[in-house]
Scaffold this active site. Structure first.
Site, PDB file in Angstrom:
ATOM      1  N   ASP A 168       0.854  -1.186   0.000  1.00 33.09           N
ATOM      2  CA  ASP A 168       0.000   0.000   0.000  1.00 33.09           C
ATOM      3  C   ASP A 168       0.891   1.236   0.000  1.00 33.09           C
ATOM      4  O   ASP A 168       2.093   1.155   0.256  1.00 33.09           O
ATOM      5  CB  ASP A 168      -0.993  -0.016   1.158  1.00 33.09           C
ATOM      6  CG  ASP A 168      -0.335  -0.016   2.528  1.00 33.09           C
ATOM      7  OD1 ASP A 168       0.869   0.263   2.600  1.00 33.09           O
ATOM      8  OD2 ASP A 168      -1.026  -0.282   3.511  1.00 33.09           O
ATOM      9  N   ASP A 208      -7.485  -7.359   2.687  1.00 38.07           N
ATOM     10  CA  ASP A 208      -6.374  -7.496   3.626  1.00 38.07           C
ATOM     11  C   ASP A 208      -6.816  -6.962   4.974  1.00 38.07           C
ATOM     12  O   ASP A 208      -7.723  -6.127   5.056  1.00 38.07           O
ATOM     13  CB  ASP A 208      -5.149  -6.719   3.150  1.00 38.07           C
ATOM     14  CG  ASP A 208      -5.265  -5.233   3.495  1.00 38.07           C
ATOM     15  OD1 ASP A 208      -4.681  -4.806   4.515  1.00 38.07           O
ATOM     16  OD2 ASP A 208      -5.959  -4.495   2.765  1.00 38.07           O
ATOM     17  N   CYS A 266     -11.644 -27.522  12.553  1.00 38.71           N
ATOM     18  CA  CYS A 266     -10.482 -26.998  11.839  1.00 38.71           C
ATOM     19  C   CYS A 266      -9.410 -28.079  11.700  1.00 38.71           C
ATOM     20  O   CYS A 266      -9.158 -28.838  12.635  1.00 38.71           O
ATOM     21  CB  CYS A 266      -9.921 -25.781  12.577  1.00 38.71           C
ATOM     22  SG  CYS A 266      -8.485 -25.033  11.783  1.00 38.71           S
ATOM     23  N   CYS A 325      -6.152 -27.328  10.887  1.00 38.17           N
ATOM     24  CA  CYS A 325      -4.822 -26.720  10.895  1.00 38.17           C
ATOM     25  C   CYS A 325      -3.916 -27.406  11.923  1.00 38.17           C
ATOM     26  O   CYS A 325      -4.368 -28.144  12.805  1.00 38.17           O
ATOM     27  CB  CYS A 325      -4.916 -25.216  11.175  1.00 38.17           C
ATOM     28  SG  CYS A 325      -5.090 -24.744  12.911  1.00 38.17           S
ATOM     29  N   CYS A 378      -4.895 -26.805  15.668  1.00 40.59           N
ATOM     30  CA  CYS A 378      -6.071 -27.521  16.168  1.00 40.59           C
ATOM     31  C   CYS A 378      -5.846 -29.030  16.242  1.00 40.59           C
ATOM     32  O   CYS A 378      -6.492 -29.723  17.024  1.00 40.59           O
ATOM     33  CB  CYS A 378      -7.280 -27.190  15.292  1.00 40.59           C
ATOM     34  SG  CYS A 378      -7.813 -25.467  15.467  1.00 40.59           S
ATOM     35  N   HIS A 385      -3.365 -20.139  13.393  1.00 38.51           N
ATOM     36  CA  HIS A 385      -4.746 -20.611  13.257  1.00 38.51           C
ATOM     37  C   HIS A 385      -5.637 -19.552  12.620  1.00 38.51           C
ATOM     38  O   HIS A 385      -6.434 -19.871  11.713  1.00 38.51           O
ATOM     39  CB  HIS A 385      -5.324 -21.009  14.614  1.00 38.51           C
ATOM     40  CG  HIS A 385      -6.812 -21.161  14.570  1.00 38.51           C
ATOM     41  ND1 HIS A 385      -7.433 -22.306  14.114  1.00 38.51           N
ATOM     42  CD2 HIS A 385      -7.809 -20.290  14.876  1.00 38.51           C
ATOM     43  CE1 HIS A 385      -8.750 -22.131  14.135  1.00 38.51           C
ATOM     44  NE2 HIS A 385      -8.998 -20.915  14.601  1.00 38.51           N
TER      45      HIS A 385
END
Length: 371
Positions: free
Chosen positions: A94, A268, A306, A308, A311, A337
């Site tokens: 940005d 974002d 989840c 991931c 988890c 996570h």
């Protein structure tokens, strides 16, 4: 063809949301997409390898912060931002306009640019549209932003109009200053405050400048979400169908869904890593504040739905212990996570668009999430 090419794959019959591919010098991005924020050439607590593990396709870095330290010239000497931070995927930077906007008590805006005091040591600096482009050219990011004046909320009609007109003049100067069009795509930024007429005016004049993509700025600056959605509804449909649309600074699960439904391709936000450092997780059943005492002896996963790494391997009780003990691993695991959760949400949104069922997906997601 320029630095990027947007390929519209399909529009959801149920919602009108867009499924696409954004071709960049450092890879193809499937849209709609969420971009983890690496403000200072790092996504806080995460390594590039971990970002790849969770299938981050593009990350964002910040012109203002990298200009302040270590300096864009140093990064250029290091071989550019990709090499400096060991990330070989696409990067968006940005322009620093929002960060300068946030320094309201320390800055002065003129037609030439913005004079401001450093948030680090109080030293005086000046950024013009030309310098914002020079910095981003040195960084070598795939997608760069025009320098804009971010209109605050609330703002009068007169202020918002003057602000957007200056943003358009600055956009022309940015385009004239940009000398790396084959490798970096410069996006124009839509402003106009919370006024439909001004948003439409901003789109009309910015599209006439024919940028390869467009960002929608000046939202998520304190206004109620229903007003933000209203502004999206009068802005996004007016943007070219064959170019990407980026909603800046928005990333809560509800806003991601609502933004996609209103035609947005890119998002974002620092939310995911910021709340992680405060001991909060995004889960399929809503936010979980693991620092709370209720999780002291909770030996279940953070999110039972989840897949991931966090988890699969850690309990809420352990994560609470880390947070309460101020152990860095707690922020790392929760950041991992939260980013995984948001990227998986976007993946499921893309699947729902492909299946023409995004509104059904939204209804089911919101019912579980608690909206």
């Amino acid at each position: 063809m320029g630095a990027i090419k947007y390929e519209l794959i399909k529009e959801c019959k149920q919602s009108g949301a867009r499924l696409g591919k954004l071709h960049t010098p450092h890879g193809i991005i499937e849209t709609p997409i969420f971009m983890p924020v690496g403000t200072q050439a790092t996504v806080k607590t995460m390594t590039p390898e971990e970002l790849k593990d969770i299938e981050a396709q593009i990350i964002l870095s910040n012109t203002y912060h990298l200009y302040m330290r270590p300096g864009h010239e140093l990064i250029k000497r290091a071989g550019g931002l990709h090499k400096f931070m060991h990330w070989d995927g696409p990067i968006l930077t940005d322009s620093g306009g929002f960060q300068v906007f946030s320094l309201s008590d320390l800055r002065n805006i003129t037609e030439e640019g913005v004079t401001f005091k450093s948030h680090l040591d109080g030293s005086k600096h000046f950024i013009s549209p030309e310098l914002a482009i020079e910095i981003q050219n040195a960084l070598g990011s795939d997608i760069i932003m025009a320098f804009d004046e971010c209109t605050p909320y609330p703002a009068t009609y007169e202020y918002a109009e003057k602000s957007l007109e200056r943003t358009i003049r600055w956009a022309k100067r940015c385009k004239d200053a940009h000398n790396n069009t084959d490798n970096q795509a410069l996006f124009g930024i839509i402003q106009g405050g919370m006024y439909k007429e001004l948003r439409e005016k901003s789109v009309k004049e910015m599209v006439e400048l024919d940028f390869p993509g467009y960002s929608i700025g000046g939202l998520s600056v304190g206004e109620p979400k229903d007003i933000m959605y209203e502004m999206l509804e009068c802005t996004a449909p007016l943007l070219p169908k064959d170019k990407p649309r980026y909603l800046m600074g928005v990333g809560s699960p509800d806003a991601l869904l609502e933004g996609v439904i209103r035609g947005i391709d890119m998002f974002d936000c620092v939310l995911q890593t910021r709340i992680a450092r405060n001991g909060t997780a995004l889960t399929s059943e809503g936010k979980v504040v693991v620092r709370n005492a209720t999780y002291q002896e909770d030996f279940t996963p953070l999110d039972p739905n989840c897949e991931c790494y966090v988890c699969k391997n850690y309990t809420r009780a352990y994560l609470r212990h880390l947070v309460k003990a101020n152990e860095m691993l707690g922020a790392r695991l929760l950041s991992y996570h939260n980013l995984y959760f948001s990227l998986e949400l976007m993946k499921n949104i893309r699947i729902a668009i492909e299946n023409d069922s995004l509104l059904d997906f939204k209804s089911e997601f919101f019912s579980k999430y608690g909206y």
